[in-house]
Scaffold this motif. Structure first.
Motif, PDB file in Angstrom:
ATOM      1  N   ASP A  89       0.824  -1.208   0.000  1.00  0.00           N
ATOM      2  CA  ASP A  89       0.000   0.000   0.000  1.00  0.00           C
ATOM      3  C   ASP A  89       0.863   1.265   0.000  1.00  0.00           C
ATOM      4  O   ASP A  89       0.578   2.228  -0.724  1.00  0.00           O
ATOM      5  CB  ASP A  89      -0.918   0.008   1.220  1.00  0.00           C
ATOM      6  N   LEU A  90       1.902   1.273   0.822  1.00  0.00           N
ATOM      7  CA  LEU A  90       2.772   2.449   0.895  1.00  0.00           C
ATOM      8  C   LEU A  90       3.448   2.720  -0.442  1.00  0.00           C
ATOM      9  O   LEU A  90       3.503   3.868  -0.910  1.00  0.00           O
ATOM     10  CB  LEU A  90       3.823   2.263   1.989  1.00  0.00           C
ATOM     11  N   GLY A  98       3.860  10.672  -6.776  1.00  0.00           N
ATOM     12  CA  GLY A  98       5.093  11.172  -7.375  1.00  0.00           C
ATOM     13  C   GLY A  98       6.252  11.218  -6.395  1.00  0.00           C
ATOM     14  O   GLY A  98       7.116  12.093  -6.496  1.00  0.00           O
ATOM     15  N   GLY A  99       6.264  10.296  -5.444  1.00  0.00           N
ATOM     16  CA  GLY A  99       7.381  10.232  -4.501  1.00  0.00           C
ATOM     17  C   GLY A  99       7.279  11.216  -3.358  1.00  0.00           C
ATOM     18  O   GLY A  99       8.293  11.730  -2.884  1.00  0.00           O
ATOM     19  N   ARG A 100       6.056  11.450  -2.858  1.00  0.00           N
ATOM     20  CA  ARG A 100       5.853  12.435  -1.787  1.00  0.00           C
ATOM     21  C   ARG A 100       5.452  11.816  -0.457  1.00  0.00           C
ATOM     22  O   ARG A 100       5.181  12.533   0.500  1.00  0.00           O
ATOM     23  CB  ARG A 100       4.780  13.451  -2.204  1.00  0.00           C
ATOM     24  N   LEU A 101       5.408  10.505  -0.361  1.00  0.00           N
ATOM     25  CA  LEU A 101       4.951   9.869   0.866  1.00  0.00           C
ATOM     26  C   LEU A 101       6.068   9.832   1.912  1.00  0.00           C
ATOM     27  O   LEU A 101       7.225   9.559   1.587  1.00  0.00           O
ATOM     28  CB  LEU A 101       4.470   8.446   0.574  1.00  0.00           C
ATOM     29  N   GLY A 166      12.646   5.298  -4.042  1.00  0.00           N
ATOM     30  CA  GLY A 166      13.052   6.285  -3.040  1.00  0.00           C
ATOM     31  C   GLY A 166      12.357   6.167  -1.707  1.00  0.00           C
ATOM     32  O   GLY A 166      12.724   6.857  -0.742  1.00  0.00           O
ATOM     33  N   LEU A 167      11.354   5.298  -1.616  1.00  0.00           N
ATOM     34  CA  LEU A 167      10.538   5.245  -0.403  1.00  0.00           C
ATOM     35  C   LEU A 167      11.328   4.781   0.814  1.00  0.00           C
ATOM     36  O   LEU A 167      11.101   5.261   1.931  1.00  0.00           O
ATOM     37  CB  LEU A 167       9.335   4.323  -0.638  1.00  0.00           C
ATOM     38  N   GLY A 168      12.277   3.869   0.620  1.00  0.00           N
ATOM     39  CA  GLY A 168      13.044   3.357   1.743  1.00  0.00           C
ATOM     40  C   GLY A 168      13.797   4.431   2.506  1.00  0.00           C
ATOM     41  O   GLY A 168      14.026   4.315   3.711  1.00  0.00           O
TER      42      GLY A 168
END
Length: 327
Positions: A89-90, A98-101, A166-168
Motif C-alpha cells: 500500500d505504501l 510522485g514520490g511524496r509519501l 526512493g521510499l526506503g
C-alpha cells in the motif's frame, strides 16, 4: 538553526453518524496546507475511534488533490498491520503521489490488546518487537520475499510490487524513548519526536527530547529528525477563538507537570498565544534549536475554521519568525 521544512499534523476527526464530512475536511485542510506553502501534511492513526483509521487511503486521495506537499503518517502502529500488505500500500501511494509519501510507524502491542485480540488476531500470536518494523523496511526497500518465479502464464516477482525506489529513504520511526531513538538510527530510518516522551532520565521534557535527538544522530548522522509540538498561534484569531484555545490548553496543562502512568509518559505543554511569543518559547526550548524540520500538531477537537486560522498564522507569521520560507 532555522526551520527549513514546515509541516502540520491532524487527527482527522469525524462524526460517527456521518463520517464523510470529517474526511472531506481533512482533505481540504491538506489542500490548504499546500496553498499556504507548507512542506508536509501528516495524519494521525486511530483505530476504533472517530479519527482516521486508514491514513494510507486518505493520503491516496490527498495525493490526487495536491501536487507538491509531502504526505506523512504520524504514526501507523504496526501492531495492527501486516507488514507485507502495508508495504504494498505504501509503495502504491508513493508512486501515485510522485514520490511524496513520508511513512511514519511505531511498534508495540495494539492499545487495549486483550480486548481487541479476538477480533484482530483470533488464531495467532504476533511478534510486536522491532523485528516487525525491520520486516516492513526489508519489504519497502525491495529485498527478496519469495522465489516463486514463473508458473504457467503467471509471472511473479521476488520482491514486493510495485517497488518505489526512493521510499526506503523516507521511512520514519515515531519514538518516545532512548532505545527507540537508537534503534531508528541504527536501522537507517528518520526519527519523529513529538509532544510525548518517556521520563527515563529526568522529568524535564525538553532535556529528555534533546537526549533522544542526539542519541538518534549518533547512530545515524545523516538521518532526518522532525519535532512535533502543539502550537496554537492567535494572531488572527477572534476573541471567541482565543478564549476557546486558552481553555483547551488550560485543561491539558495538568498532565504536563509530572510523568503519567506506569510507562512514565511525559507530555509537553501546548503553546498558545501570538506567534512572536511562541517563537520565543521555542527558541528557549532545549531540543527545538537542534532540528530544522517540524510538524506542528493541530489540537484534536477544534472546528474546521479554527484549523484554517491556525494554519494561516503558522504559515504567514510563526513560520517566517522561525526562519522558514514558504515553498
Amino acid at each position: 538553526m532555522p526551520i527549513n521544512k514546515l509541516g502540520f499534523l491532524t487527527i482527522g476527526l469525524f462524526d460517527g453518524a456521518d463520517p464523510r464530512p470529517g474526511h472531506e475536511s481533512t482533505l481540504e485542510i491538506i489542500q490548504l496546507g499546500e496553498q499556504l506553502g507548507f512542506d508536509s501534511a501528516w495524519v494521525r492513526h486511530r483505530h476504533l475511534q472517530y479519527g482516521i483509521s486508514s491514513p494510507v487511503a486518505v493520503l491516496a486521495a490527498a495525493s490526487q488533490r495536491t501536487s507538491r506537499i509531502h504526505l506523512g503518517t504520524a504514526v501507523i502502529p504496526l501492531g495492527w498491520e501486516n507488514p507485507l500488505r502495508l508495504a504494498e500500500d505504501l509503495a502504491t501511494v508513493d508512486l501515485l503521489s510522485g514520490g511524496r509519501l513520508e511513512p511514519g510507524v511505531s511498534v508495540g502491542p495494539p492499545m487495549h490488546y486483550d480486548r481487541v485480540k479476538p477480533a484482530l488476531y483470533p488464531d495467532t500470536e504476533e511478534d510486536f518487537s522491532y523485528e516487525r518494523v525491520a520486516r516492513l523496511l526489508r519489504f519497502v526497500r525491495g529485498e527478496t520475499v519469495t522465489d516463486a518465479g514463473v508458473e504457467g502464464f503467471e509471472v511473479f516477482s521476488n520482491r514486493i510490487e510495485p517497488h518505489s525506489p526512493g521510499l526506503g529513504g523516507r521511512m520514519w520511526y515515531g519514538g518516545a524513548s532512548l532505545r527507540s531513538a537508537r534503534w531508528a538510527g541504527e536501522n537507517g530510518m528518520n526519527f519523529l519526536t513529538s509532544s510525548v516522551v518517556k521520563a527515563e532520565e529526568s522529568e524535564d521534557f525538553a532535556q529528555i527530547q534533546l537526549s533522544h535527538i542526539r542519541t538518534f544522530r549518533a547512530a545515524n548522522p545523516g538521518g532526518r529528525v522532525s519535532q512535533g509540538l502543539v502550537v496554537i498561534p492567535t494572531d488572527s484569531a477572534s476573541a471567541e477563538q482565543r478564549a476557546k484555545y486558552e481553555a483547551y490548553v488550560e485543561a491539558r496543562t495538568p498532565r504536563t507537570t509530572t510523568p503519567q502512568g506506569p510507562a512514565r509518559m511525559l507530555f509537553a505543554r501546548d503553546l498558545v498565544g501570538p506567534s512572536s511569543q511562541i517563537a520565543e518559547q521555542l527558541a528557549a526550548h532545549a531540543a527545538f534549536p537542534e532540528v530544522s524540520e517540524v510538524a506542528f500538531a493541530l489540537p484534536f477537537s477544534f472546528d474546521h475554521e479554527d484549523y484554517v486560522q491556525i494554519l494561516t498564522d503558522i504559515a504567514g507569521t510563526l513560520g517566517p519568525a522561525l526562519g522558514w520560507t514558504p515553498t
